[in-house]
Scaffold this motif. Structure first.
Motif, PDB file in Angstrom:
ATOM      1  N   TRP A 172      31.500  35.885  54.369  1.00  0.00           N
ATOM      2  CA  TRP A 172      30.065  35.993  54.112  1.00  0.00           C
ATOM      3  C   TRP A 172      29.708  37.080  53.128  1.00  0.00           C
ATOM      4  O   TRP A 172      28.816  36.927  52.296  1.00  0.00           O
ATOM      5  N   SER A 173      30.415  38.211  53.193  1.00  0.00           N
ATOM      6  CA  SER A 173      30.102  39.341  52.312  1.00  0.00           C
ATOM      7  C   SER A 173      30.828  39.252  50.978  1.00  0.00           C
ATOM      8  O   SER A 173      30.575  40.059  50.082  1.00  0.00           O
ATOM      9  N   GLY A 174      31.747  38.315  50.873  1.00  0.00           N
ATOM     10  CA  GLY A 174      32.597  38.270  49.686  1.00  0.00           C
ATOM     11  C   GLY A 174      33.764  39.228  49.756  1.00  0.00           C
ATOM     12  O   GLY A 174      34.547  39.319  48.816  1.00  0.00           O
ATOM     13  N   GLY A 175      33.901  39.919  50.889  1.00  0.00           N
ATOM     14  CA  GLY A 175      34.929  40.928  51.006  1.00  0.00           C
ATOM     15  C   GLY A 175      36.328  40.385  51.144  1.00  0.00           C
ATOM     16  O   GLY A 175      37.303  41.081  50.842  1.00  0.00           O
ATOM     17  N   SER A 176      36.445  39.154  51.599  1.00  0.00           N
ATOM     18  CA  SER A 176      37.775  38.546  51.760  1.00  0.00           C
ATOM     19  C   SER A 176      37.784  37.173  51.128  1.00  0.00           C
ATOM     20  O   SER A 176      36.857  36.389  51.309  1.00  0.00           O
ATOM     21  N   THR A 177      38.845  36.910  50.396  1.00  0.00           N
ATOM     22  CA  THR A 177      39.059  35.599  49.795  1.00  0.00           C
ATOM     23  C   THR A 177      40.491  35.162  50.085  1.00  0.00           C
ATOM     24  O   THR A 177      41.380  35.994  50.319  1.00  0.00           O
ATOM     25  N   TYR A 178      40.681  33.852  50.071  1.00  0.00           N
ATOM     26  CA  TYR A 178      42.006  33.291  50.367  1.00  0.00           C
ATOM     27  C   TYR A 178      42.145  32.013  49.570  1.00  0.00           C
ATOM     28  O   TYR A 178      41.185  31.231  49.469  1.00  0.00           O
ATOM     29  N   TYR A 179      43.344  31.797  48.991  1.00  0.00           N
ATOM     30  CA  TYR A 179      43.542  30.664  48.105  1.00  0.00           C
ATOM     31  C   TYR A 179      44.757  29.840  48.513  1.00  0.00           C
ATOM     32  O   TYR A 179      45.740  30.361  49.055  1.00  0.00           O
ATOM     33  N   ALA A 180      44.695  28.576  48.190  1.00  0.00           N
ATOM     34  CA  ALA A 180      45.885  27.738  48.309  1.00  0.00           C
ATOM     35  C   ALA A 180      46.904  28.224  47.284  1.00  0.00           C
ATOM     36  O   ALA A 180      46.541  28.686  46.193  1.00  0.00           O
ATOM     37  N   ASP A 181      48.172  28.117  47.625  1.00  0.00           N
ATOM     38  CA  ASP A 181      49.228  28.572  46.721  1.00  0.00           C
ATOM     39  C   ASP A 181      49.151  27.870  45.371  1.00  0.00           C
ATOM     40  O   ASP A 181      49.459  28.467  44.331  1.00  0.00           O
ATOM     41  N   SER A 182      48.708  26.626  45.372  1.00  0.00           N
ATOM     42  CA  SER A 182      48.690  25.831  44.148  1.00  0.00           C
ATOM     43  C   SER A 182      47.669  26.328  43.123  1.00  0.00           C
ATOM     44  O   SER A 182      47.776  26.005  41.936  1.00  0.00           O
ATOM     45  N   VAL A 183      46.694  27.116  43.558  1.00  0.00           N
ATOM     46  CA  VAL A 183      45.652  27.588  42.639  1.00  0.00           C
ATOM     47  C   VAL A 183      45.625  29.103  42.517  1.00  0.00           C
ATOM     48  O   VAL A 183      44.872  29.642  41.680  1.00  0.00           O
ATOM     49  N   LYS A 184      46.421  29.789  43.296  1.00  0.00           N
ATOM     50  CA  LYS A 184      46.418  31.253  43.289  1.00  0.00           C
ATOM     51  C   LYS A 184      46.742  31.781  41.902  1.00  0.00           C
ATOM     52  O   LYS A 184      47.679  31.324  41.245  1.00  0.00           O
ATOM     53  N   GLY A 185      45.929  32.726  41.448  1.00  0.00           N
ATOM     54  CA  GLY A 185      46.132  33.301  40.118  1.00  0.00           C
ATOM     55  C   GLY A 185      45.418  32.557  39.015  1.00  0.00           C
ATOM     56  O   GLY A 185      45.311  33.062  37.893  1.00  0.00           O
ATOM     57  N   ARG A 186      44.941  31.351  39.297  1.00  0.00           N
ATOM     58  CA  ARG A 186      44.226  30.558  38.291  1.00  0.00           C
ATOM     59  C   ARG A 186      42.755  30.360  38.651  1.00  0.00           C
ATOM     60  O   ARG A 186      41.909  30.288  37.756  1.00  0.00           O
ATOM     61  N   PHE A 187      42.452  30.238  39.933  1.00  0.00           N
ATOM     62  CA  PHE A 187      41.089  30.007  40.397  1.00  0.00           C
ATOM     63  C   PHE A 187      40.535  31.269  41.046  1.00  0.00           C
ATOM     64  O   PHE A 187      41.281  32.031  41.680  1.00  0.00           O
ATOM     65  N   THR A 188      39.212  31.448  40.928  1.00  0.00           N
ATOM     66  CA  THR A 188      38.538  32.570  41.572  1.00  0.00           C
ATOM     67  C   THR A 188      37.282  32.079  42.258  1.00  0.00           C
ATOM     68  O   THR A 188      36.419  31.476  41.617  1.00  0.00           O
ATOM     69  N   ILE A 189      37.183  32.342  43.545  1.00  0.00           N
ATOM     70  CA  ILE A 189      35.986  31.990  44.303  1.00  0.00           C
ATOM     71  C   ILE A 189      35.077  33.209  44.381  1.00  0.00           C
ATOM     72  O   ILE A 189      35.553  34.348  44.518  1.00  0.00           O
ATOM     73  N   SER A 190      33.772  32.969  44.283  1.00  0.00           N
ATOM     74  CA  SER A 190      32.805  34.061  44.396  1.00  0.00           C
ATOM     75  C   SER A 190      31.500  33.495  44.930  1.00  0.00           C
ATOM     76  O   SER A 190      31.336  32.279  45.017  1.00  0.00           O
ATOM     77  N   ARG A 191      30.591  34.375  45.275  1.00  0.00           N
ATOM     78  CA  ARG A 191      29.307  33.930  45.804  1.00  0.00           C
ATOM     79  C   ARG A 191      28.226  34.913  45.411  1.00  0.00           C
ATOM     80  O   ARG A 191      28.484  36.108  45.217  1.00  0.00           O
ATOM     81  N   ASP A 192      27.007  34.396  45.333  1.00  0.00           N
ATOM     82  CA  ASP A 192      25.816  35.209  45.088  1.00  0.00           C
ATOM     83  C   ASP A 192      24.860  34.896  46.226  1.00  0.00           C
ATOM     84  O   ASP A 192      24.164  33.877  46.197  1.00  0.00           O
ATOM     85  N   ASN A 193      24.840  35.745  47.232  1.00  0.00           N
ATOM     86  CA  ASN A 193      24.017  35.470  48.409  1.00  0.00           C
ATOM     87  C   ASN A 193      22.521  35.503  48.098  1.00  0.00           C
ATOM     88  O   ASN A 193      21.732  34.830  48.747  1.00  0.00           O
ATOM     89  N   ALA A 194      22.140  36.276  47.118  1.00  0.00           N
ATOM     90  CA  ALA A 194      20.729  36.311  46.736  1.00  0.00           C
ATOM     91  C   ALA A 194      20.272  34.961  46.183  1.00  0.00           C
ATOM     92  O   ALA A 194      19.110  34.585  46.325  1.00  0.00           O
TER      93      ALA A 194
END
Length: 126
Positions: free
Chosen positions: A53-75
């Protein structure tokens, strides 16, 4: 009515980039874990990335790690997925999802999410 609406998909050459967005309406998800999944033709829906919820933790599938980035704008009640160095095997319909529970941890199973968008097509040509 709660809605998650994905956008930003399209056709891109291998090595290119796309940025997906997921706009939520009907309620706020600022206190909920959210994630991205994808489903290729003839395959099961698979986990791509999740963010707490805070964006403090992210986790990726091995197949996309290092290439994809997840983020959020709660506002803005919006979730993003930046996809770089795309490969043909990334071709799929991409879905965003949100968990009902508050202040949860990272979630990687489809069964842990309660709200889903309609999906956006990503096609990567070789």
């Amino acid at each position: 009515q709660v809605q998650l609406v994905e956008s930003g998909g399209g056709l891109v050459q291998a090595g290119g980039s796309l940025r997906l967005s997921c706009a939520a309406s009907g309620r706020t998800f600022s206190r909920n874990t959210m994630g991205w999944f994808r489903q290729a033709p003839g395959k099961e829906r698979e986990f791509v990335a999740t963010i707490t919820w805070s964006g403090g933790s992210t986790y990726y599938a091995d197949s996309v790690k290092g290439r994809f980035t997840i983020s959020r704008d709660n506002a803005k009640n919006t979730l993003y997925l930046q996809m770089n160095s795309l490969k043909p095997e990334d071709t799929a319909v991409y879905y965003c999802a949100a968990e009902q529970s508050l202040y949860g941890g990272a979630r990687s199973s489809v069964y842990e999410y309660d709200y889903w968008g309609q999906g956006t097509q990503v096609t990567v040509s070789s």
